[in-house]
Scaffold this active site. Structure first.
Site, mmCIF file in Angstrom:
data_model
loop_
_atom_site.group_PDB
_atom_site.id
_atom_site.type_symbol
_atom_site.label_atom_id
_atom_site.label_comp_id
_atom_site.label_asym_id
_atom_site.label_seq_id
_atom_site.Cartn_x
_atom_site.Cartn_y
_atom_site.Cartn_z
ATOM 1 N N CYS A 102 33.694 42.011 38.204
ATOM 2 C CA CYS A 102 33.503 40.592 38.530
ATOM 3 C C CYS A 102 32.318 40.341 39.469
ATOM 4 O O CYS A 102 31.173 40.433 39.030
ATOM 5 C CB CYS A 102 34.806 40.034 39.095
ATOM 6 S SG CYS A 102 34.890 38.239 39.053
ATOM 7 N N HIS A 116 40.003 41.977 35.790
ATOM 8 C CA HIS A 116 40.874 42.388 36.886
ATOM 9 C C HIS A 116 42.161 42.899 36.250
ATOM 10 O O HIS A 116 42.273 42.975 35.039
ATOM 11 C CB HIS A 116 41.191 41.202 37.797
ATOM 12 C CG HIS A 116 39.982 40.555 38.393
ATOM 13 N ND1 HIS A 116 39.291 41.117 39.432
ATOM 14 C CD2 HIS A 116 39.348 39.401 38.092
ATOM 15 C CE1 HIS A 116 38.274 40.319 39.745
ATOM 16 N NE2 HIS A 116 38.283 39.267 38.944
#
Lengths: 453, 246
Positions: free
Chosen positions: B95, B196
């Site tokens: 990310c 994630h």
């Protein structure tokens, strides 16, 4: 009252009455409809008594229930949302049920648990007297946005708020909000003295390690739990405040704490519970409640809603606690570890909308501290995720048992007799309580039948 | 005992959404193979970090606020990080870490944070903070010539474009941009992704690909990791793939 607002109330009251005639529990629905018809519907209510709102990531429901218990002492009439329902629509439904046809809400106090992100929208329309701010942790990030966004939302509201603000001096995320409106003199900090389990280094991950005013890394004298502790900014001095309530001599074995020179016994014994009591004490002190009421409440009152709730089943003792985020789960694990002897853990994890669909927060729970845990059972829609999490902390995978169905999980959990702990997240906690009760009833029925035979 | 060295960059700032779990998982899967994973950290202001001595360099995701705070420090390490990349260290980036290694990241406040420029891609987020790619995601990647489904959770405002070699093909979810077909960025020694979960928690073969790469580089011969008891992971994948219909 404007014609639109008058119409809103009449329409809303009729809706509640029709739903009742149909035998339906009104819930959030009337508020949702009202909100759709009139965005300013909360303005249609006339509330003349003080409103006390409780917000923060963890402990809202408990603190609201404790305050309601205290504020209703001596026969006072209070209106509250003890089961949550803490969004704008939930609060709207609640007022609709309690108002007359002219929108008048008659009570001595309104004690309202309010979701952090809904504080500005609700209290720009209803006149708030006191806001109790508990803490800000990571919670359901995919729904609320990052913690910082949430803090800024509440901060913006507080910039023009002139009522009472009761807030946690030991949480930098909360303490910073005491400075949101420099003209507001009604700022009341609470703080808890270092307790026996405090640590020099952070024990669990947390938010807010940098000063929100000058970006300098904050310095901690000690951590109570997560990022809660005595902190200050070495550059600009942020964090140095004089508390309105300083809780002293927290004794987890009694359990008890001391405030303003008096000792209070409590029903539970964890540090986060003591912080909740500190908030309750401060708000009650602000409204000058009698110390005997506080003493009785702290010692005997129980929320019993999956918040540190105790059950006894067939010789086993089970403590159930809600955990919506790592901090909540870590606290239950602490309580579990502080108990001597072997025990078993049930973890129920769901990923429904109200939980946040993202379950990655379980990786911020510190499972490496497991002590004398003989067996782990997992359940819920994400039973496997939590099982993997516990396995990768180094726990023996052969001692982990996955039962996505809660009734199967209960059978497995009570196949042995002993000390048990259960952690359940938001939408899992009520189904877990229901499954415990179903299991208990089925045991009692079996015993009765055996007795008859 | 065999040893691998991992550098965890800015663990106190880039640790949103349980991303530090990836380090715990790599440690666990190394330990089960008799490999010690030695974890070091690089924080803001650390001038002495020798990036080239690490087998794995890891960056997690962070909030906009934290990304701004660390951008300057990251840029000051540019040459040393590039040297490690050229020497074959494995880069795992999630990310925010993924975004910061590209050309730049324009955040949701409209502020442009310069990236390290190690790769060609760049990222911009909408200034509407509600405009985010959020949800379960499944992408199909390739490991040793075989297709492998990778499952995780995405939550990003940033839209990443100019990606030459994506990490995977999106089977469920959004990916690099809203409703895009590609997710992440990869090279022989790079996995950069929005996933994630944490990423490695439900994708044991991906962890093993990283461990195999590093051990092969260390030992000079192809390393084959010993199979582990992945029953929980496999059951979890089966359940979720059925639920998501992929």
């Amino acid at each position: 009252m404007s014609i639109k607002n008058a119409f809103t109330i009449v329409f809303g009251k009729l809706m509640v009455k029709i739903l009742r005639l149909l035998g339906r529990d009104a819930g959030n629905f009337p508020g949702l409809v009202l909100w759709t018809v009139n965005k300013d519907c909360l303005k249609a209510f006339k509330v003349e008594c003080p409103i006390i709102a409780v917000t923060g990531t963890n402990g809202k429901t408990s603190v609201t229930n404790y305050l309601s218990h205290i504020f209703s002492s001596g026969g006072k009439k209070i209106i509250t949302n003890p089961q949550g329902n803490n969004l704008d629509t939930g609060i709207c439904s609640l007022l609709l049920q309690h108002c007359d046809m002219k929108g008048r809400v008659k009570a001595d106090y309104l004690v309202l648990e309010t979701d952090e992100s809904h504080v500005p929208v609700v209290y720009s329309k209803l006149k708030l007297e006191t806001l109790v701010l508990l803490n800000f942790f990571r919670d359901q990030l995919d729904r609320n946005g990052e913690v910082e966004t949430l803090i800024l939302k509440v901060k913006k509201f507080l910039e023009t708020f002139e009522g009472n603000v009761v807030l946690n001096a030991d949480d930098p995320n909360v303490a910073r909000l005491g400075l949101a409106n420099p003209n507001n003199k009604n700022i009341y900090y609470f703080s808890v003295d270092k307790y026996s389990g405090a640590t020099d280094k952070p024990y669990e991950v947390g938010e807010g390690k940098f000063c929100p005013f000058c970006d300098t890394e904050l310095v901690y004298d000690y951590y109570q739990y997560s990022h809660i502790g005595r902190f200050h900014c070495p550059k600009c001095g942020f964090g140095k405040v004089k508390p309105y309530t300083q809780i002293k001599n927290v004794d987890l074995s009694a359990p008890s704490f001391e405030a303003d020179g008096e000792t209070y016994k409590t029903a539970h014994n964890s540090i986060y519970y003591m912080y909740n009591m500190s908030a309750v004490y401060s708000a009650a002190k602000l409204y000058k409640f009698d110390k005997s009421v506080l003493r009785d409440t702290f010692e005997h009152f129980e929320v019993n809603n999956g918040r540190m709730e105790r059950f006894e089943i067939g010789g086993s003792r089970l403590l159930v606690n809600l955990a919506k985020n790592p901090v909540g789960a870590n606290m239950t694990l602490r309580v579990m570890n502080e108990q001597e002897g072997s025990k078993e853990l049930l973890f129920v994890l769901n990923d429904n909308l109200a939980d946040g669909h993202d379950v990655s927060w379980i990786w911020d729970i510190n499972f490496s501290v497991f002590k004398d845990v003989d067996r782990v059972i997992t359940s819920g829609t994400r039973a496997y995720d939590i099982a993997i999490r516990i396995k990768c902390s180094g726990y023996d995978p052969d001692k982990i048992f996955v039962y996505p169905d809660l009734d199967d999980a209960m059978k497995a959990l009570f196949s042995t007799v002993g000390e048990k702990f259960a952690i359940a997240n938001y939408t899992a906690v009520q189904p877990t309580r229901a499954a415990i009760k179903r299991y208990k009833n089925s045991c009692e029925r079996t015993e009765e039948q055996n007795g008859k035979a | 005992m065999e040893k691998l060295k991992l550098l965890h960059m800015y663990p106190n700032m880039l640790d949103l959404y349980g991303d530090s779990g990836n380090v715990e998982i790599l440690s666990y899967r190394c330990r089960e193979r008799g490999i010690e994973l030695e974890v070091s950290t690089h924080m803001i202001g650390d001038r002495e970090t020798d990036f080239t001595q690490f087998d794995i360099i890891y960056l997690g995701g962070g909030a906009d606020f934290e990304q701004q705070l660390l951008a300057e420090d990251l840029l000051s390490c540019k040459d040393k990080i590039a040297a490690a990349y050229n020497a074959g260290s494995f880069f795992l980036m999630i990310c925010g870490g993924y975004q910061l290694m590209g050309q730049y990241y324009k955040d949701s406040n409209g502020e442009k944070i310069p990236g390290l420029g190690l790769f060609d891609y760049y990222t911009s987020a909408s200034t509407d903070k509600r405009c985010r790619c959020i949800g379960n995601i499944v992408v199909e990647t390739e490991i040793d010539g075989e297709k492998y489904k990778v499952i995780g959770f995405e939550n990003h405002g940033g839209q990443t474009v100019n990606v030459k070699s994506p990490f995977g093909k999106v089977l469920y979810g959004n990916g690099n941009e809203f409703e895009s077909s590609a997710e992440g960025y990869t090279e022989e020694n790079v996995i950069a992704t929005y996933l994630h979960g944490p990423l490695l928690s439900k994708n044991p073969k991906l962890s093993d690909r990283i461990i195999s790469y590093c051990m092969t580089v260390r030992q000079g011969v192809k390393y084959l990791p010993k199979p582990l008891n992945d029953k929980l992971e496999n059951d979890c994948r089966k359940q979720l793939f059925e639920r998501l219909g992929v």
